[in-house]
Enzyme design. Structure first.
Site, PDB file in Angstrom:
ATOM      1  N   ASP A  13       0.811  -1.217   0.000  1.00 47.35           N
ATOM      2  CA  ASP A  13       0.000   0.000   0.000  1.00 47.35           C
ATOM      3  C   ASP A  13       0.848   1.273   0.000  1.00 47.35           C
ATOM      4  OD1 ASP A  13      -2.269  -1.740   0.276  1.00 47.35           O
ATOM      5  OD2 ASP A  13      -1.696  -1.941   2.378  1.00 47.35           O
ATOM      6  N   LYS A  16       1.948   2.350  -5.108  1.00 46.51           N
ATOM      7  CA  LYS A  16       2.687   1.933  -6.309  1.00 46.51           C
ATOM      8  C   LYS A  16       1.897   2.225  -7.576  1.00 46.51           C
ATOM      9  CE  LYS A  16       2.900  -2.350  -4.741  1.00 46.51           C
ATOM     10  NZ  LYS A  16       2.548  -2.299  -3.351  1.00 46.51           N
ATOM     11  N   GLY A  40      -4.284  -4.427  -4.510  1.00 45.11           N
ATOM     12  CA  GLY A  40      -5.277  -3.426  -4.879  1.00 45.11           C
ATOM     13  C   GLY A  40      -4.563  -2.142  -5.232  1.00 45.11           C
ATOM     14  N   HIS A  41      -4.656  -1.746  -6.476  1.00 45.78           N
ATOM     15  CA  HIS A  41      -4.020  -0.502  -6.917  1.00 45.78           C
ATOM     16  C   HIS A  41      -5.095   0.524  -7.223  1.00 45.78           C
ATOM     17  CE1 HIS A  41      -0.091  -2.514  -8.500  1.00 45.78           C
ATOM     18  NE2 HIS A  41      -0.225  -2.565  -7.195  1.00 45.78           N
ATOM     19  N   GLN A 224       1.929  -6.313  -3.509  1.00 46.44           N
ATOM     20  CA  GLN A 224       2.374  -6.414  -2.119  1.00 46.44           C
ATOM     21  C   GLN A 224       3.731  -5.711  -1.975  1.00 46.44           C
ATOM     22  OE1 GLN A 224       1.185  -9.830  -3.389  1.00 46.44           O
ATOM     23  NE2 GLN A 224      -0.717  -8.772  -3.068  1.00 46.44           N
ATOM     24  N   ARG A 303     -10.174  -2.956   5.330  1.00 46.55           N
ATOM     25  CA  ARG A 303      -9.616  -2.995   6.689  1.00 46.55           C
ATOM     26  C   ARG A 303      -8.804  -1.737   6.982  1.00 46.55           C
ATOM     27  NH1 ARG A 303      -6.358  -8.545   7.277  1.00 46.55           N
ATOM     28  NH2 ARG A 303      -5.879  -8.112   5.112  1.00 46.55           N
TER      29      ARG A 303
HETATM   30  P1  IMP Z   1      -2.508 -13.048   1.673  1.00 45.65           P
HETATM   31  O1  IMP Z   1      -1.634 -12.428   0.636  1.00 45.65           O
HETATM   32  O2  IMP Z   1      -3.968 -12.837   1.434  1.00 45.65           O
HETATM   33  O3  IMP Z   1      -2.172 -14.490   1.941  1.00 45.65           O
HETATM   34  O4  IMP Z   1      -2.215 -12.284   3.070  1.00 45.65           O
HETATM   35  C1  IMP Z   1      -0.963 -12.400   3.738  1.00 45.65           C
HETATM   36  C2  IMP Z   1      -0.550 -11.073   4.353  1.00 45.65           C
HETATM   37  O5  IMP Z   1      -0.239 -10.147   3.320  1.00 45.65           O
HETATM   38  C3  IMP Z   1      -1.627 -10.405   5.215  1.00 45.65           C
HETATM   39  O6  IMP Z   1      -1.008  -9.743   6.295  1.00 45.65           O
HETATM   40  C4  IMP Z   1      -2.245  -9.405   4.267  1.00 45.65           C
HETATM   41  O7  IMP Z   1      -2.843  -8.323   4.952  1.00 45.65           O
HETATM   42  C5  IMP Z   1      -1.012  -8.958   3.493  1.00 45.65           C
HETATM   43  N1  IMP Z   1      -1.317  -8.453   2.153  1.00 45.65           N
HETATM   44  C6  IMP Z   1      -1.649  -9.155   1.056  1.00 45.65           C
HETATM   45  N2  IMP Z   1      -1.842  -8.347   0.000  1.00 45.65           N
HETATM   46  C7  IMP Z   1      -1.600  -7.098   0.424  1.00 45.65           C
HETATM   47  C8  IMP Z   1      -1.591  -5.813  -0.225  1.00 45.65           C
HETATM   48  O8  IMP Z   1      -1.814  -5.674  -1.440  1.00 45.65           O
HETATM   49  N3  IMP Z   1      -1.294  -4.758   0.580  1.00 45.65           N
HETATM   50  C9  IMP Z   1      -0.981  -4.894   1.888  1.00 45.65           C
HETATM   51  N4  IMP Z   1      -0.974  -6.053   2.523  1.00 45.65           N
HETATM   52  C10 IMP Z   1      -1.265  -7.146   1.803  1.00 45.65           C
END
Ligand code: IMP
Length: 425
Positions: A13, A16, A40-41, A224, A303
């Site tokens: 976040d 990017k 999410g962009h 991420q 969230r």
């Molecule tokens: P997952 O990628 O859904 O398995 O989540 C694993 C961890 O990565 C969790 O703490 C999520 O909140 C975090 N996470 C996954 N995608 C994002 C993103 O695009 N931005 C911020 N945190 C992310």
């Protein structure tokens, strides 16, 4: 032309999307190399706000070929919905190419992601519950179903039959759930998704290598971020892919010598969603103000994000891990109203100071930040577009970060709009 990687240097976040979108206007290909619709962009163009999850940011530039690389995990329903929404808003989506080697997120992945999180109780990871982890786990276990399998009904059905038998046993016997209906999955994937996706499926590795040879500009877009990386992040509070620069090679098929520029996107403060250590985390009024001004809520999940001060210990590590060649600093304007701006320069652990990121997770959990304090600039930066217009205190802050990170800050974000940034080069 050598390729460029743009990636997050913190916990995601960082904003990017905006810089990727800006860079996309100068390139021929934009490639997503890992992750899925957990990303999410958000891109703001005039009054239009585009929230993209799977489709590469480059889709908004008419001359760009957006590529979903082999390292991505794809929920076909989400992808098709996104394509449909973009098309309905007048965006040409016909250029989109998807790697046949990317893995599919299946209904049992999503179900198991939710159930595992519930099962873990207070030890849960705080995943996005999109099935990302279980899909990558099946890929590593070699029981994943790939995008190319959609092109062959027989192979798809055979693979599904084998894997679903096991998944339904787990759902029933471990989690006391009803089994998933094989016919329903076959109907959705083969009759609904496959015909729509087939024209987009291709050999993306071949496409990218041919493009490289022809001197085309390629931008590799990370989702991420560095400290959510499966290998280099704060394990187990990480995602299941490799957002770091090495992942750009495995997830696209380009080799390391084909990349010569790595842009590390960093936010002027820190945020994190989900569980895990966060040494500079704030609470109370300052945290609330950052959430409110930075609109720190997940693009996907809604969230509220955890917030904290900028952390140089993390950033130095991110620069090293990714061979970052320049930093794009985002959301500097969010700090406009803070009389004092803090930056962690070191950690204190058990009475000892360190500038290095503790490799041992238990040590990292105990790390307390040592701060350098800067007088805030207390001026509105949202209309600043030139380096000379930046207030003195903001320039001091930026110079300090550059000196500490030993890489230049090339761009500074001063607002959500496409043109709200300062180029420092
Ligand atoms: P997952 O990628 O859904 O398995 O989540 C694993 C961890 O990565 C969790 O703490 C999520 O909140 C975090 N996470 C996954 N995608 C994002 C993103 O695009 N931005 C911020 N945190 C992310």
């Amino acid at each position: 032309m050598p390729a460029t990687v743009v990636l997050g240097t913190q916990w995601g976040d960082e904003g990017k999307g905006k810089f990727t979108d800006l860079l996309a206007s100068e390139v021929d290909f934009v490639v997503r190399y890992q992750g899925g619709h957990n990303a999410g962009h958000t891109i703001v163009i005039g009054d239009d706000r585009f929230a993209l999850q799977l489709v590469p940011t480059g889709i908004l530039n008419a001359h760009v070929v957006p590529v979903i690389g082999n390292g991505v995990v794809i929920d076909p329903k989400v992808l098709l919905d996104e394509v449909e929404v973009l098309s309905s808003r007048g965006i040409d989506t016909s250029r989109l190419v998807i790697s046949g080697s990317a893995h599919l997120i299946m209904p049992y992945h999503q179900e198991l992601d939710r159930l595992t999180e519930r099962y873990l109780g207070k030890n849960k990871l705080g995943t996005t519950k999109r099935g990302i982890g279980p899909a990558y786990a099946d890929k590593a276990s070699r029981i994943g179903i790939r995008v190319q399998d959609l092109l062959d009904e027989k192979i798809f059905s055979q693979k599904l039959e084998v894997v679903l038998k096991e998944k339904n046993q787990i759902l029933a016997k471990v989690y006391n759930r009803l089994p998933l209906d094989e016919d329903k999955i076959l109907a959705d994937y083969l009759d609904v998704y496959a015909p729509k996706l087939s024209p987009m499926i291709s050999d993306t590795v071949g496409i990218l290598h041919r493009a490289y040879k022809q001197g085309k500009e390629i931008l590799l877009e990370g989702a991420q971020a560095t400290f959510l990386d499966l290998d280099h992040g704060t394990y187990p509070f990480v995602t299941s892919s490799n957002p770091t620069a090495g992942g750009a090679c495995t997830g696209s098929g380009l080799g390391p010598r084909q990349i010569d520029r790595v842009i590390g996107v960093a936010k002027a403060y820190l945020t994190r969603v989900g569980a895990g250590p966060f040494p500079t985390e704030l609470e109370g009024e300052t945290a609330d103000l950052l959430v409110e001004r930075g609109f720190e809520f997940g693009t996907n999940t809604g969230r509220k994000r955890r917030t904290g001060w900028f952390d140089l210990v993390l950033l130095r590590q991110a620069v090293a891990l990714n061979s970052v060649s320049e930093i794009a600093l985002t959301k500097l304007d969010i700090l406009d109203v803070f009389p004092e701006v803090l930056v962690a320069t070191q950690y204190e652990v058990d009475g000892e100071r360190t500038s290095d990121l503790p490799y041992h997770q238990s040590t990292f959990h105990k790390a307390r930040p040592i701060y350098k304090r800067f007088e805030g600039w207390m001026e509105d930066l949202t209309k600043v577009t030139k380096k000379e217009e930046l207030p003195y205190n903001a320039r001091l802050y930026l110079s300090f970060l550059e000196e500490q990170l030993e890489v230049p800050i090339s761009m500074v974000g001063t607002g959500p709009e496409r043109d709200q940034f300062v180029s420092l080069r």
